[in-house]
Each structure stands twice: as structure tokens, then as C-alpha cells.
Design an enzyme around this catalytic site. Structure first.
Site, PDB file in Angstrom:
ATOM      1  N   ALA A   1      48.976  38.138  50.672  1.00  0.00           N
ATOM      2  CA  ALA A   1      49.405  38.502  49.324  1.00  0.00           C
ATOM      3  C   ALA A   1      50.905  38.722  49.219  1.00  0.00           C
ATOM      4  O   ALA A   1      51.518  38.403  48.203  1.00  0.00           O
ATOM      5  CB  ALA A   1      48.662  39.760  48.863  1.00  0.00           C
TER       6      ALA A   1
ATOM      7  N   ASP B   1      45.781  37.792  55.344  1.00  0.00           N
ATOM      8  CA  ASP B   1      45.791  38.286  53.975  1.00  0.00           C
ATOM      9  C   ASP B   1      47.243  38.190  53.541  1.00  0.00           C
ATOM     10  O   ASP B   1      48.075  39.044  53.861  1.00  0.00           O
ATOM     11  CB  ASP B   1      45.285  39.721  53.923  1.00  0.00           C
TER      12      ASP B   1
ATOM     13  N   HIS C   1      37.753  55.529  44.080  1.00  0.00           N
ATOM     14  CA  HIS C   1      39.007  55.929  43.452  1.00  0.00           C
ATOM     15  C   HIS C   1      39.281  55.181  42.154  1.00  0.00           C
ATOM     16  O   HIS C   1      40.084  55.625  41.340  1.00  0.00           O
ATOM     17  CB  HIS C   1      40.171  55.740  44.438  1.00  0.00           C
TER      18      HIS C   1
ATOM     19  N   TYR D   1      38.964  19.480  32.871  1.00  0.00           N
ATOM     20  CA  TYR D   1      38.003  20.263  33.645  1.00  0.00           C
ATOM     21  C   TYR D   1      38.090  19.943  35.131  1.00  0.00           C
ATOM     22  O   TYR D   1      38.004  20.844  35.978  1.00  0.00           O
ATOM     23  CB  TYR D   1      36.581  20.001  33.150  1.00  0.00           C
TER      24      TYR D   1
ATOM     25  N   LYS E   1      50.687  38.859  43.554  1.00  0.00           N
ATOM     26  CA  LYS E   1      51.789  39.543  44.234  1.00  0.00           C
ATOM     27  C   LYS E   1      52.912  38.528  44.466  1.00  0.00           C
ATOM     28  O   LYS E   1      53.740  38.304  43.595  1.00  0.00           O
ATOM     29  CB  LYS E   1      51.332  40.163  45.548  1.00  0.00           C
TER      30      LYS E   1
ATOM     31  N   PHE F   1      42.876  46.516  53.207  1.00  0.00           N
ATOM     32  CA  PHE F   1      43.072  47.240  51.959  1.00  0.00           C
ATOM     33  C   PHE F   1      41.707  47.504  51.330  1.00  0.00           C
ATOM     34  O   PHE F   1      40.676  47.019  51.801  1.00  0.00           O
ATOM     35  CB  PHE F   1      44.005  46.497  51.009  1.00  0.00           C
ATOM     36  N   ASP F   2      41.677  48.295  50.247  1.00  0.00           N
ATOM     37  CA  ASP F   2      40.406  48.820  49.745  1.00  0.00           C
ATOM     38  C   ASP F   2      39.411  47.729  49.354  1.00  0.00           C
ATOM     39  O   ASP F   2      38.259  47.720  49.810  1.00  0.00           O
ATOM     40  CB  ASP F   2      40.644  49.788  48.583  1.00  0.00           C
TER      41      ASP F   2
END
Length: 882
Positions: free
Chosen positions: A624, A622, A857, A479, A665, A531-532
Site C-alpha cells: 500500500a 502488502d 474499533h 464492460y 494510499k 494491519f487490522d
């Protein structure tokens, strides 16, 4: 002006090992190995420590002060051992004296001061160097270095001194002119014409001090070199072609078949080969030739590298035992546990001297590069197989047209083989029509077994490697404080340089935790493009997300190489007006997914970081797709062609104050992410929220096996062979789509291709969603699932369904999962697009029947627009409740 992130020299705690302690100990042990007297070694050690100045006292517990490319771990010191048949091995040391300086002009001034001090100590003139000062030390110096020096450590305490200068100091586009002018000033007026064609000029070197025949040396970069190329370049030196060929293949590990005795065209596809061309005594004809093979990129580990070096030394009649002992003087680690201790092997020819072999040895002060498990061999490829994988840049100094990669010839070879397969779902047209109607024409609601080729997302959809799977089997599921966490933490820390690393189960969880801890309601976040889900997480904190894409991003057809850049003028204006609209952070998305998958240049990142520092606003990455961005930088940005993707990525991370990452990604895993930060107080706030919402700080909602697989994926993702194939398969699909007469956002990136649906379907107005129409048609005709990035994604309507805001472009994203689909799968995608393009007028638009007020979307409900429908109505008044 090029700057590097460079923290100052902090105070050292008692008992901490410093850079000076580390390299001085290595020098003493190496000196004893090669037979230097203790007095000579101590004198040279004093000079080395003095030249590093405050950097010598920098604790090794801190990240490197700057991303020098002198070594892979950014240590500013490298050693080399030169062996010849007629003399004892000679020890040399290479140093970047201005390592701690963030500005290249400051670094150059520090280096010049060191060289002049050496001239005063050892009685040599610096007039030849001074004559070139305006060429190599401009006020706004650029490039990855300003000045390095090397000492040829000789008995008696007087070394030979060499100075390495950067021909791209005033910009890579002028490097050739700088080399030509430097040679002219030094008395070698016709020498430039004797140099071979070059993809770049990384160094010009001068011998200073105690040399019988001082040389000027020009280093030339050769991507995709073959042994035939090397033989052709060496003819003027009098080198035997058979010896060049044998050395080339022995160093690169590609001797078979028959020890490569005849004509062959195998090419090295990783870090470029370097050649060095020497000129002496005013003679414009080369007096020497050196072939440098970056052996560390063509072996699994240093045990293998030593075996190759030993074989070469033995074949040349030289004693390999000194090299073996020298490695022991540098490190106590097992040679099979890392790679890069032997960085280069070089074959040296000089007029009137027998050939020499030189091994360049890394200090490994900051880290040991792990073995290359994924691609231990086979990193060379036949020339006839390399056009598509390798013609992605490096053809000349400066920008390369991205369309070069689209003209593929010959065969294609992926750098992996398939062990496990999964059957595809093949459905009929009738089955697809029923499925699409059942989900109200929202592809997110389709079942996976109703999709043949799934290009909806590249997030968590890639194929893991055998090494990742094996790493997962070692997962420690404790843990708290698991071994898996500490293995993962070490990998992420070395990659990013951030002292505070927190795991999260995916990128949007990391975003939520960071933004909730960093941002205050009413502030704004500025980005090249949110991004969204990133935008949603910003807005859920009560902040506003503003996109500032560069002007070049508006032209979807241009070949501008870095359309992912932020608009620096708009950014500066926004930061200067922060008293009216406070800015909480600047977020740089690499690559720019919402902007067509386009990369961000290192120059843009440097300039953005400088603006953020000036206005005391944190810059967050970001990250990714950090590795894909780094690859495109090496292919497209002047000054970075000789850098590895790993080096570029490390530099990018260290420019920022922190990062959020979805490892689904460029971690090549199915779940996982992390937050990396420099600020301890912010990290503590994030840690508290992480514990409350994700899990304890040593697992963050992930299992131990997830952490281990992510750690391995973060190492594999920067491998040049992997990234070259990723770029090649994207270029292949892009070429097929263009052949079908369908336009995409140019230039093609790596993680996705963006089809211009608005241009393909001009009869469908924005409020009837041409992107969605193309998405549905791709599924109906080919079973292909994709994603709309147009007016459904970005648009808005009033309560009556009338368009209030439409997207600037109507795009469809074809996301390319990592290591999943082959070229035949992508042939099917291109053929389906070609079929649609034959009769695009048959495709109908859609209207909304229900939606959510946030990220609509994902859960939208649609229906086709009938030919007789009112062309100005796209929405029925029934809305889905949140």
C-alpha cells in the site's frame, strides 16, 4: 551477501525479439551513424553478444533479469556519444556482463571472465585489475553492481577498454577505505586526499588496453549540488568557472536569470550529480574532471533533453547533428513520448585536451519511461529553500540520523500549486461535545462536516493531480477489455514485473481474494505486522496471523532506521517448524503501518525472500505504501543513496512472489487496488473469485476512469520531488509536536505520525484506553479526527470487562492525507497537542458500552469514565450483536 532476483534464460519462441537482437541492431545503426566500418561494427557486436552470454537470448517479452541500475529500465547496455571540437564524435558502449546472475559474487566472476577474454583477444594485461580482486570481489559481495565494462569503439577493431568496479562491495561503510586502498595499490598514494567530500563513491574505473595514458577514475556522488559547488570542485582541473556554471544550468534547465553568470545557489534536488576525478601516470594530482548531470530527471521528455544538448554542443562549436541521428538509430518513437533516452550529459576536462561533451544514451530495451508531466520544471530549488526538503539523508555514506530532517530552517516550497479548494468545517466546543456524545465517542461515526482537520486515515483521502483528473476524462467504460484497463495494466506490469495483474476496488478486497485462493484453513501467515483488516481477512479463511516485528521496534524512542523489519531469526525458526504449524505465506507490509509507519530495509526484504525460497513459502508484499518505503530506503539504507525511489520499488516488487495493494494510499486515488502474481495457477484461481465477487478481470469493480487515474497516480507517486515534500511536511509536524513536549514513535515516517498517548496520559490505565482518550480530546479541543492504535485496537477483555490482553503501547495515529493540508493546518494540530500537554491530568479515560466481535474499533460504543468510577471496571455487560 546481496542477491538480486534473476530468472534463468528461457527458450526463445520463433519470432520473439531478444535482448541481443535489440542491442545489436542499435549498435549497427549507431556504428553507421558515427562512421565505423561495417567490419569493425560487426566485430564489436560479436564481443558485446558474447559478453552477455545467455542473456543475449532472453526475450524482451520477459521482465528484466535483474534490477540493474545501469539504466532506468534495467537494461544491461547503455551507449554514449563523446563530442569534441578537434575530432569526430566517439561511440562507446557500457555493459553489465553478469546481468543474469542473482548473486553479486557470481556476477563479479562472470564479469572478470569477460575482461580476461578481452585481454586475450586484444593483447592487454589485467594485472592492475587482478591486484584489486580482494577489494572488489569478496565472497559475500554487496551492492547494486559487481563489474561493468565499457568499450571505446575505434576504427581498426581494437577498442579502449574500461572496467567499472563497486567500492561498496564489502559494505558502503567501507567504500572510502576501499577507494583509498585501491589508489595506493595502483601507485597513487596521495590521490585520495585530493578527492572532494563525498556522499558516496559509486564507481572506481580502470582503463585497460589501448590507451595512450591509462587512467584511474573515481566517481563521487553529490546530492543537492549547486553550480557554485561544481565550480569549486573543478578548479584543480583548470576548467573555466563560467563554462562549468553555464553547463550546469543549461543541462538542468535553470539558466534564467541572465544565463546564471554570477554567484548563485540553486541546487539540484532529484537524482544526485556525479563528478569523476581522473589520475594518470602515477601522479596523485587529478589530471581530469568530469561533471555528470542526470538530465533525465530535470526535463519533461527527450525532446527537451535533446534541445538542451543541442544548445550546449552548438555553444561549444561542436556539431549536434550526429547526436540527433544517433537518437534516431536507437529508437523510432517520438522524443516527446518518453524521457530517459538521454540519461546524462557530461562536461569532460582532461589535461592537454580541449573540453568534451558526452551524452549517455539508454537502450530502452525493456520499457520507455513516460514523460514527467507533474514536475516538468522547477526541480531545482534555491539553497536557502532546500534544508527542510532535502536534508533527509545523503550527508555521508552510512545511516543518517533521522532527526537531521527535523531541524528545519528558512522557507518551505511545496512542489505543486492549489487549483481547487474545499471549505473547512469550523465548529464550537459545544457542537463537538454534542457530536462526540451522539456517536458514543467513536470518531469513525462522526460526519465529515463535523471535522476540521481529518487525520483519521491516509486511505483514499489524498488530492488528485490535474494530470490524474485529465486521465480520468479519457476513461473507457466498456464492460470488458477497455482501453483504460490496458493502459493501467501496462503501468502496473512495468512497475511490479508481475505477469499476472488483477484489479480490485480496494486493498481489503484484494486481500480477501488472494487469501481465499492461496491459504488453506489451519495454516498460518507470518508478517512483520498485519494491519487490522489484513489480519481479519487472514482469520476469516480459518488461518492464524502471527506478527514477528524486529526487536528494535520495541524501543519507540530509538533512531533505528528500519523498525518495520521482520525478525529474521524468529521467521527462520517458524519456517523450520512448519511441519508442526504449516505456513501458508509470509506477508511483508511496506511501510509497516501497524508498527508505527516504519520502513522495511531492502536488506531485510532480500533476506526474507531468500528464507521463503529456501522453505518454498510464497512471500507477498502488502504494498500500500511501497513508494514511501522506497523513499525512506534511499534516505536511510547504505548502498541505495544513488537509486531513485522508482528503482528501489521495482527491486522490492521483484523480490516477492506477488503483492496486494490498496491504491488508495500510494496510488493517490480515492478507490482502487490490485493483486500482482508470478504464479499463473494461483492467478487463475484469484481471477475466478474476482469475477464472482468483484467484477470481470478487466475492471475488478472499478470504472475505466478509476483505472486511468490510478495508472497516473502510480507514476506520480515515485517522483522524488513529491516524496521529498511528503517527508518534509511529516518532519515539520513531528518537530512541532516534539516542541510541545509530546513524544512520538521515532524516527518519523511519511504517511503518519504515532503519538505516544500512554506516556502523555500515564494516569489513564490501559483498560480505560489512553489512546482513545487522546483521540477524543484532540477532537473536543481542535476538531481533529485521528485513530487509536492501542488497547482498544489490540486489547481483549473477558465477559465482565476485566482486561485479558493489553496492547504493548498506547498510540494515536495522525495519518497525513496526500497533498491536502498545509503547514498552517499542521500548526493547529501541534498547538492542540501542546494545549493538552499543559494539563494532561484533566483528560479522562473511557469504558466500552458495546462492541462487535470482529474489528471492534470501527463500531465500538464508549462512554467517559467518571472520576468516582471503579478503576478496575471498563465494560458493561451489554454487547452489540454481530
Amino acid at each position: 551477501m546481496t542477491s538480486r532476483p534473476g530468472p534463468g534464460v528461457p527458450a526463445t519462441s520463433p519470432g520473439e525479439t531478444t535482448l541481443g537482437d535489440h542491442v545489436l541492431g542499435q549498435l549497427r545503426r549507431l556504428g553507421a551513424t558515427v562512421g565505423l566500418s561495417e567490419a569493425d561494427t560487426e566485430l564489436y557486436g560479436q564481443v558485446l553478444i558474447a559478453s552477455l552470454a545467455g542473456a543475449a537470448h532472453r526475450p524482451l517479452s520477459l521482465p528484466p533479469a535483474s534490477p540493474t541500475f545501469l539504466s532506468d529500465d534495467h537494461s544491461p547496455v547503455e551507449f554514449s556519444l563523446a563530442s569534441s571540437p578537434d575530432a569526430a564524435p566517439a561511440l562507446r558502449v557500457l555493459v553489465e556482463p553478469g546481468w543474469v546472475h542473482s548473486d553479486m559474487a557470481d556476477s563479479g566472476r562472470a564479469g572478470l571472465a569477460v575482461i580476461r577474454a578481452m585481454g586475450a583477444r586484444w593483447g592487454f594485461a589485467t594485472d592492475r585489475l587482478d591486484a584489486l580482486a580482494d577489494l572488489f570481489f569478496p565472497a559475500a559481495a554487496q551492492g547494486p553492481l559487481a563489474l561493468w565494462y565499457a568499450l571505446d569503439l575505434r576504427a581498426g577493431g581494437v577498442p579502449g577498454v574500461k572496467v567499472y568496479l563497486n567500492p561498496s562491495a564489502s559494505g558502503p561503510e567501507g567504500a572510502a577505505r576501499t577507494v583509498q586502498e585501491a589508489l595506493r595499490r595502483l601507485g597513487y598514494g596521495q590521490a585520495f586526499e585530493q578527492l572532494p567530500p563525498a556522499a558516496g563513491y559509486p564507481f572506481l574505473a580502470l582503463d585497460l588496453g589501448a590507451w595512450t595514458s591509462p587512467r584511474v577514475k573515481v566517481y563521487v556522488r553529490h546530492p543537492r549540488m549547486s553550480a557554485d559547488d561544481a565550480c569549486a570542485l573543478s578548479r584543480a582541473s583548470g576548467a573555466a568557472a563560467a563554462d562549468i556554471r553555464y553547463f550546469f544550468h543549461a543541462a538542468a534547465g535553470s539558466l534564467a536569470p541572465s544565463e546564471r553568470g554570477g554567484n548563485d545557489t540553486l541546487r539540484l534536488v532529484r537524482r544526485p550529480v556525479l563528478t569523476c576525478h581522473s589520475f594518470t601516470e602515477g601522479d596523485s594530482n587529478p589530471s581530469g574532471f568530469t561533471l555528470h548531470i542526470p538530465v533525465r530527471d530535470y526535463v519533461r521528455d527527450d525532446e527537451e533533453a535533446l534541445a538542451r544538448a543541442t544548445a550546449l554542443l552548438t555553444r561549444a562549436g561542436m556539431d549536434p547533428t550526429v547526436l540527433n541521428r544517433s537518437l534516431g538509430a536507437l529508437t523510432q518513437r517520438n522524443l516527446a513520448d518518453g524521457v530517459g533516452l538521454i540519461a546524462y550529459l557530461a562536461l569532460v576536462y582532461e589535461r592537454n585536451r580541449p573540453p568534451r561533451l558526452t551524452a549517455y544514451l539508454s537502450s530502452e530495451a525493456h520499457r520507455v519511461r513516460p514523460p514527467q508531466e507533474q514536475y516538468p520544471r522547477g526541480t531545482w530549488m534555491p539553497a536557502q529553500l532546500t534544508r527542510s526538503v532535502l536534508d533527509l539523508g545523503h550527508q555521508a555514506v552510512g545511516h543518517v540520523s533521522p532527526h537531521t530532517a527535523h531541524r528545519t530552517e528558512g522557507s518551505h516550497v511545496e512542489p505543486y500549486r492549489i487549483k481547487v479548494v474545499e471549505p473547512l468545517a469550523f465548529t464550537t466546543r459545544e457542537e463537538r461535545e454534542a457530536a462526540l456524545k451522539r456517536v458514543a465517542y467513536n470518531p469513525f461515526d462522526l460526519r465529515a462536516d463535523e471535522v476540521t482537520i481529518d487525520l483519521l486515515s491516509d486511505s483514499g483521502t489524498g488530492a488528485i493531480s490535474a494530470d490524474q483528473l485529465a486521465a480520468g476524462m479519457q476513461g473507457d467504460e466498456s464492460y470488458a477489455g477497455s482501453r483504460s484497463f490496458y493502459r493501467w495494466h501496462e503501468v502496473v506490469s512495468e512497475l511490479t514485473g508481475y505477469p499476472h495483474i488483477l484489479p480490485a476496488h480496494q486493498g481489503r478486497a484484494a486481500e480477501r481474494i488472494l487469501f481465499s485462493s492461496l491459504l488453506r484453513p489451519g495454516t498460518s501467515v507470518l508478517s512483520n505486522t498485519h494491519f487490522d483488516t489484513t489480519r481479519a481477512n487472514v482469520e476469516l479463511t480459518g488461518c492464524t496471523a502471527y506478527d514477528l516485528p524486529c526487536a528494535e521496534a520495541k524501543d519507540l524512542d530509538s533512531d533505528f532506521p528500519f523498525k518495520g523489519n521482520i525478525d529474521l531469526i524468529a521467521l527462520e525458526q517458524a519456517l523450520e517448524n512448519a511441519d508442526r504449524t504449516p505456513v501458508g505465506a509470509v506477508l511483508m507490509t511496506i511501510t509497516n503501518n501497524g508498527g508505527g509507519g516504519q520502513p522495511v530495509s531492502m536488506d531485510n526484504l532480500h533476506r526474507t525472500a531468500e528464507l521463503c525460497r529456501r522453505h518454498n513459502v510464497p512471500m507477498i508484499l502488502d504494498a500500500a505504501r511501497f513508494a514511501e518505503n522506497a523513499w525512506l530506503v534511499t534516505q536511510r539504507e547504505p548502498g541505495y543513496a544513488d537509486r531513485t525511489p522508482r528503482q528501489v520499488a521495482e527491486e522490492a516488487f521483484r523480490l516477492a512472489d506477488g503483492c496486494v495493494m490498496s491504491a488508495k494510499k500510494d496510488g493517490i486515488v480515492h478507490i482502487g487496488g490490485f493483486i500482482g502474481l508470478k504464479d499463473a495457477e494461483l492467478a487463475e484461481r484469484c481471477g475466478g473469485l474476482l469475477i464472482a465477487t468483484e467484477g470481470f478481470t478487466t475492471y475488478g469493480g472499478l470504472s475505466g476512469r478509476d483505472l486511468d487515474m490510478m495508472a497516473r497516480g502510480l507514476l506520480e507517486v515515485t517522483e522524488p520531488a513529491y516524496l521529498a515534500e511528503r517527508a518534509d511536511i511529516a518532519a515539520y509536524l513531528a518537530a512541532r509536536i516534539r516542541e510541545a513536549g509530546v513524544d512520538i514513535v521515532e524516527p518519523a515516517g511519511l504517511h503518519a505520525l504515532y503519538v505516544n498517548a500512554g506516556r502523555l496520559l500515564p494516569h489513564i490505565p490501559p483498560h480505560q484506553y489512553p489512546g482513545t482518550a487522546l483521540v477524543c480530546e484532540l477532537y473536543l479541543r481542535g476538531g481533529i479526527r485521528s485513530a487509536e492504535l492501542g488497547s482498544l485496537y489490540l486489547g481483549e477483555e473477558d465477559e465482565h470487562g476485566n482486561p485479558v490482553k493489553t496492547a504493548p503501547y498506547e498510540l494515536v495515529r495522525l495519518a497525513l492525507p496526500r497533498r491536502v493540508y498545509t503547514r498552517s493546518h499542521y500548526d493547529h494540530v501541534a498547538a492542540t497537542l501542546a494545549d493538552i500537554a499543559k494539563n494532561p491530568e484533566s483528560v479522562r479515560g473511557y469504558r466500552v458500552t458495546g462492541q462487535s466481535p470482529i474489528l471492534r474499533h470501527f463500531s465500538i460504543k464508549l462512554e467517559p469514565v467518571s472520576p468516582a468510577a471503579d478503576q478496575h471496571s471498563s465494560f458493561v455487560t451489554t454487547r452489540a450483536q454481530p
